[in-house]
Design a protein around this motif. Structure first.
Motif, PDB file in Angstrom:
ATOM      1  N   LEU A 205       0.837  -1.198   0.000  1.00 44.25           N
ATOM      2  CA  LEU A 205       0.000   0.000   0.000  1.00 44.25           C
ATOM      3  C   LEU A 205       0.875   1.251   0.000  1.00 44.25           C
ATOM      4  O   LEU A 205       0.618   2.206  -0.747  1.00 44.25           O
ATOM      5  CB  LEU A 205      -0.942  -0.005   1.203  1.00 44.25           C
ATOM      6  CG  LEU A 205      -1.883   1.198   1.327  1.00 44.25           C
ATOM      7  CD1 LEU A 205      -2.772   1.331   0.094  1.00 44.25           C
ATOM      8  CD2 LEU A 205      -2.734   1.076   2.591  1.00 44.25           C
ATOM      9  N   THR A 206       1.913   1.262   0.838  1.00 44.43           N
ATOM     10  CA  THR A 206       2.837   2.405   0.839  1.00 44.43           C
ATOM     11  C   THR A 206       3.534   2.525  -0.505  1.00 44.43           C
ATOM     12  O   THR A 206       3.670   3.628  -1.050  1.00 44.43           O
ATOM     13  CB  THR A 206       3.888   2.242   1.953  1.00 44.43           C
ATOM     14  OG1 THR A 206       3.228   2.103   3.212  1.00 44.43           O
ATOM     15  CG2 THR A 206       4.809   3.451   2.008  1.00 44.43           C
ATOM     16  N   ALA A 207       3.977   1.398  -1.051  1.00 47.58           N
ATOM     17  CA  ALA A 207       4.657   1.423  -2.352  1.00 47.58           C
ATOM     18  C   ALA A 207       3.744   2.016  -3.425  1.00 47.58           C
ATOM     19  O   ALA A 207       4.173   2.843  -4.241  1.00 47.58           O
ATOM     20  CB  ALA A 207       5.086   0.009  -2.734  1.00 47.58           C
ATOM     21  N   LYS A 208       2.486   1.611  -3.431  1.00 45.05           N
ATOM     22  CA  LYS A 208       1.539   2.102  -4.437  1.00 45.05           C
ATOM     23  C   LYS A 208       1.300   3.593  -4.276  1.00 45.05           C
ATOM     24  O   LYS A 208       1.223   4.333  -5.272  1.00 45.05           O
ATOM     25  CB  LYS A 208       0.220   1.336  -4.308  1.00 45.05           C
ATOM     26  CG  LYS A 208      -0.743   1.578  -5.467  1.00 45.05           C
ATOM     27  CD  LYS A 208      -0.159   1.035  -6.755  1.00 45.05           C
ATOM     28  CE  LYS A 208      -1.134   1.167  -7.914  1.00 45.05           C
ATOM     29  NZ  LYS A 208      -0.548   0.662  -9.175  1.00 45.05           N
ATOM     30  N   ARG A 209       1.186   4.054  -3.051  1.00 41.58           N
ATOM     31  CA  ARG A 209       0.954   5.483  -2.814  1.00 41.58           C
ATOM     32  C   ARG A 209       2.136   6.332  -3.269  1.00 41.58           C
ATOM     33  O   ARG A 209       1.974   7.511  -3.587  1.00 41.58           O
ATOM     34  CB  ARG A 209       0.669   5.715  -1.329  1.00 41.58           C
ATOM     35  CG  ARG A 209      -0.729   5.249  -0.906  1.00 41.58           C
ATOM     36  CD  ARG A 209      -0.922   5.321   0.583  1.00 41.58           C
ATOM     37  NE  ARG A 209      -2.300   5.022   0.952  1.00 41.58           N
ATOM     38  CZ  ARG A 209      -2.718   4.829   2.204  1.00 41.58           C
ATOM     39  NH1 ARG A 209      -1.837   4.888   3.208  1.00 41.58           N
ATOM     40  NH2 ARG A 209      -3.986   4.579   2.458  1.00 41.58           N
ATOM     41  N   LEU A 210       3.318   5.735  -3.303  1.00 35.20           N
ATOM     42  CA  LEU A 210       4.499   6.448  -3.783  1.00 35.20           C
ATOM     43  C   LEU A 210       4.625   6.395  -5.305  1.00 35.20           C
ATOM     44  O   LEU A 210       5.499   7.050  -5.871  1.00 35.20           O
ATOM     45  CB  LEU A 210       5.757   5.858  -3.140  1.00 35.20           C
ATOM     46  CG  LEU A 210       5.935   6.154  -1.653  1.00 35.20           C
ATOM     47  CD1 LEU A 210       7.071   5.315  -1.077  1.00 35.20           C
ATOM     48  CD2 LEU A 210       6.197   7.639  -1.421  1.00 35.20           C
ATOM     49  N   GLY A 211       3.773   5.609  -5.956  1.00 35.38           N
ATOM     50  CA  GLY A 211       3.782   5.552  -7.413  1.00 35.38           C
ATOM     51  C   GLY A 211       4.377   4.296  -8.008  1.00 35.38           C
ATOM     52  O   GLY A 211       4.538   4.205  -9.232  1.00 35.38           O
ATOM     53  N   MET A 212       4.716   3.308  -7.185  1.00 40.14           N
ATOM     54  CA  MET A 212       5.327   2.083  -7.682  1.00 40.14           C
ATOM     55  C   MET A 212       4.280   1.128  -8.246  1.00 40.14           C
ATOM     56  O   MET A 212       3.103   1.183  -7.878  1.00 40.14           O
ATOM     57  CB  MET A 212       6.076   1.354  -6.559  1.00 40.14           C
ATOM     58  CG  MET A 212       7.217   2.123  -5.954  1.00 40.14           C
ATOM     59  SD  MET A 212       8.051   1.125  -4.679  1.00 40.14           S
ATOM     60  CE  MET A 212       9.149   2.367  -3.976  1.00 40.14           C
ATOM     61  N   LYS A 213       4.721   0.228  -9.127  1.00 42.84           N
ATOM     62  CA  LYS A 213       3.933  -0.939  -9.483  1.00 42.84           C
ATOM     63  C   LYS A 213       4.091  -1.960  -8.363  1.00 42.84           C
ATOM     64  O   LYS A 213       5.141  -2.021  -7.709  1.00 42.84           O
ATOM     65  CB  LYS A 213       4.413  -1.538 -10.804  1.00 42.84           C
ATOM     66  CG  LYS A 213       4.175  -0.658 -12.019  1.00 42.84           C
ATOM     67  CD  LYS A 213       2.692  -0.540 -12.331  1.00 42.84           C
ATOM     68  CE  LYS A 213       2.458   0.222 -13.622  1.00 42.84           C
ATOM     69  NZ  LYS A 213       1.001   0.322 -13.941  1.00 42.84           N
ATOM     70  N   THR A 214       3.054  -2.764  -8.132  1.00 37.90           N
ATOM     71  CA  THR A 214       3.063  -3.651  -6.972  1.00 37.90           C
ATOM     72  C   THR A 214       2.704  -5.083  -7.355  1.00 37.90           C
ATOM     73  O   THR A 214       1.795  -5.323  -8.148  1.00 37.90           O
ATOM     74  CB  THR A 214       2.077  -3.150  -5.900  1.00 37.90           C
ATOM     75  OG1 THR A 214       0.778  -3.011  -6.481  1.00 37.90           O
ATOM     76  CG2 THR A 214       2.517  -1.805  -5.337  1.00 37.90           C
ATOM     77  N   VAL A 215       3.432  -6.028  -6.740  1.00 34.12           N
ATOM     78  CA  VAL A 215       3.187  -7.453  -6.932  1.00 34.12           C
ATOM     79  C   VAL A 215       3.022  -8.101  -5.560  1.00 34.12           C
ATOM     80  O   VAL A 215       3.934  -8.007  -4.716  1.00 34.12           O
ATOM     81  CB  VAL A 215       4.337  -8.138  -7.690  1.00 34.12           C
ATOM     82  CG1 VAL A 215       4.054  -9.642  -7.836  1.00 34.12           C
ATOM     83  CG2 VAL A 215       4.558  -7.496  -9.043  1.00 34.12           C
ATOM     84  N   LEU A 216       1.904  -8.746  -5.326  1.00 30.33           N
ATOM     85  CA  LEU A 216       1.663  -9.472  -4.084  1.00 30.33           C
ATOM     86  C   LEU A 216       1.968 -10.944  -4.304  1.00 30.33           C
ATOM     87  O   LEU A 216       1.421 -11.573  -5.217  1.00 30.33           O
ATOM     88  CB  LEU A 216       0.219  -9.310  -3.630  1.00 30.33           C
ATOM     89  CG  LEU A 216      -0.182 -10.078  -2.355  1.00 30.33           C
ATOM     90  CD1 LEU A 216       0.599  -9.570  -1.147  1.00 30.33           C
ATOM     91  CD2 LEU A 216      -1.687  -9.963  -2.105  1.00 30.33           C
TER      92      LEU A 216
END
Length: 244
Positions: A205-216
Motif C-alpha cells: 500500500l505504501t509502495a503504491k501510494r508512492l507511485g510504484m507498481k506492486t506485486v503481491l
C-alpha cells in the motif's frame, strides 16, 4: 528553371515538420526511460520463511519480551503481535516504548542452530531472477547478517545490486514511508520506475501510494485494489511481468 529560394520557417513549424517526417519514415523514437528496478522483500517472498524460520523467530521474540517485561508467555506473545501489526516490526515497538537496544534484540532473536537446514526455496529462483530485466534490490525488515546468510544459502546474493535491511533503514521498517524514501533517495530511484514484490499488502500500500507498481506474492490472499499483479510464487513473475 531557377530553384525557389527556401523560406525561413518559424521554429515551431520546423519542429512539427521534423516530427512528421520522422513519423513518416518510421524512425520516431520514444524518449529514453531508465530501466525498471525490482524491489524484492526477502522472507516469504524469495523463500518460504513460514515453514521453519518464522516460528523460530516468533518463539525467540516472545521469550525476549517475556524476560524483558516479566510477562507470561501468552502476554508476551500478544504484545509481540501488537507491535508487529502497529509498526510493521516488533522491534520498533520495543525501541519506542521500552528502550530496547536494536542490535541486542536482533542478535538474540535471529540466532539459528542450523539456518541452512531451515531455509526453503525454489530451485529455479536464480534462473527466474536472471529472466527479469532491470536492476534488482532486496528491501527487507530483517537484519543484515541474517539476510546476507539466507541469500547466500539460496544462491542468489550476486543477483542483487543492493541490499537494504533494518539497519540501512535506521530501524524504521516498512510500511513506513521513511523506509521507502531512504532507499529511493540513496539509490536515486524514481518510484514510478520501480516494481515492489512483497508478501505484505500493508507494505505494498505504501509502495503504491508512492507511485510504484506492486506485486503481491501469496497463495491465499485476494488481490486488493492497490495490488497490480497477484502471484502464488515469485517464480511466476516472468510470466506476469508483461502486466507491469
Amino acid at each position: 528553371m531557377s530553384r525557389a529560394t527556401p523560406l525561413r520557417l518559424p521554429r515551431a513549424t520546423r519542429a512539427l515538420l521534423r516530427r512528421l517526417r520522422q513519423r513518416a519514415s518510421g524512425k520516431a523514437a520514444a524518449p529514453a526511460q531508465p530501466p525498471r528496478t525490482w524491489l524484492f522483500d526477502l522472507d516469504d517472498t524469495l523463500h518460504n520463511a513460514s515453514a521453519h524460520i518464522f516460528p523460530h523467530i516468533n518463539r525467540a521474540m516472545t521469550a525476549y519480551i517475556r524476560e524483558l517485561l516479566s510477562l507470561d508467555e501468552a502476554g508476551a506473545g500478544k504484545l509481540r503481535q501488537h507491535y508487529w501489526r502497529r509498526y510493521g516490526a516488533t522491534l520498533q515497538g520495543l525501541v519506542r516504548h521500552h528502550g530496547v537496544e536494536p542490535q541486542h534484540f536482533l542478535a538474540r532473536t535471529h540466532d539459528f542452530p542450523d539456518l541452512a537446514g531451515m531455509v526453503v526455496a525454489e530451485p529455479g529462483l536464480r534462473a527466474m531472477l536472471h529472466r527479469l530485466p532491470g536492476r534488482k534490490i532486496v528491501f527487507s525488515n530483517a537484519p543484515r547478517a541474517y539476510a546476507e546468510a539466507v541469500l547466500r544459502i539460496i544462491g542468489v546474493r550476486d543477483c542483487f545490486d543492493a541490499l537494504y535491511t533494518i539497519e540501512s533503514l535506521r530501524y524504521r521498517p516498512k510500511p513506513a514511508r521513511a523506509a521507502f524514501r531512504r532507499l529511493l533517495h540513496a539509490e536515486k530511484l524514481d518510484p514510478r520506475r520501480c516494481i515492489m514484490v512483497e508478501d505484505s499488502p500493508a507494505n505494498l500500500l505504501t509502495a503504491k501510494r508512492l507511485g510504484m507498481k506492486t506485486v503481491l506474492v501469496s497463495a491465499c490472499l485476494r488481490r486488493a485494489p492497490h495490488v497490480d499483479v497477484l502471484v502464488a510464487s515469485a517464480m511466476d513473475l516472468p510470466l506476469r511481468s508483461g502486466r507491469l
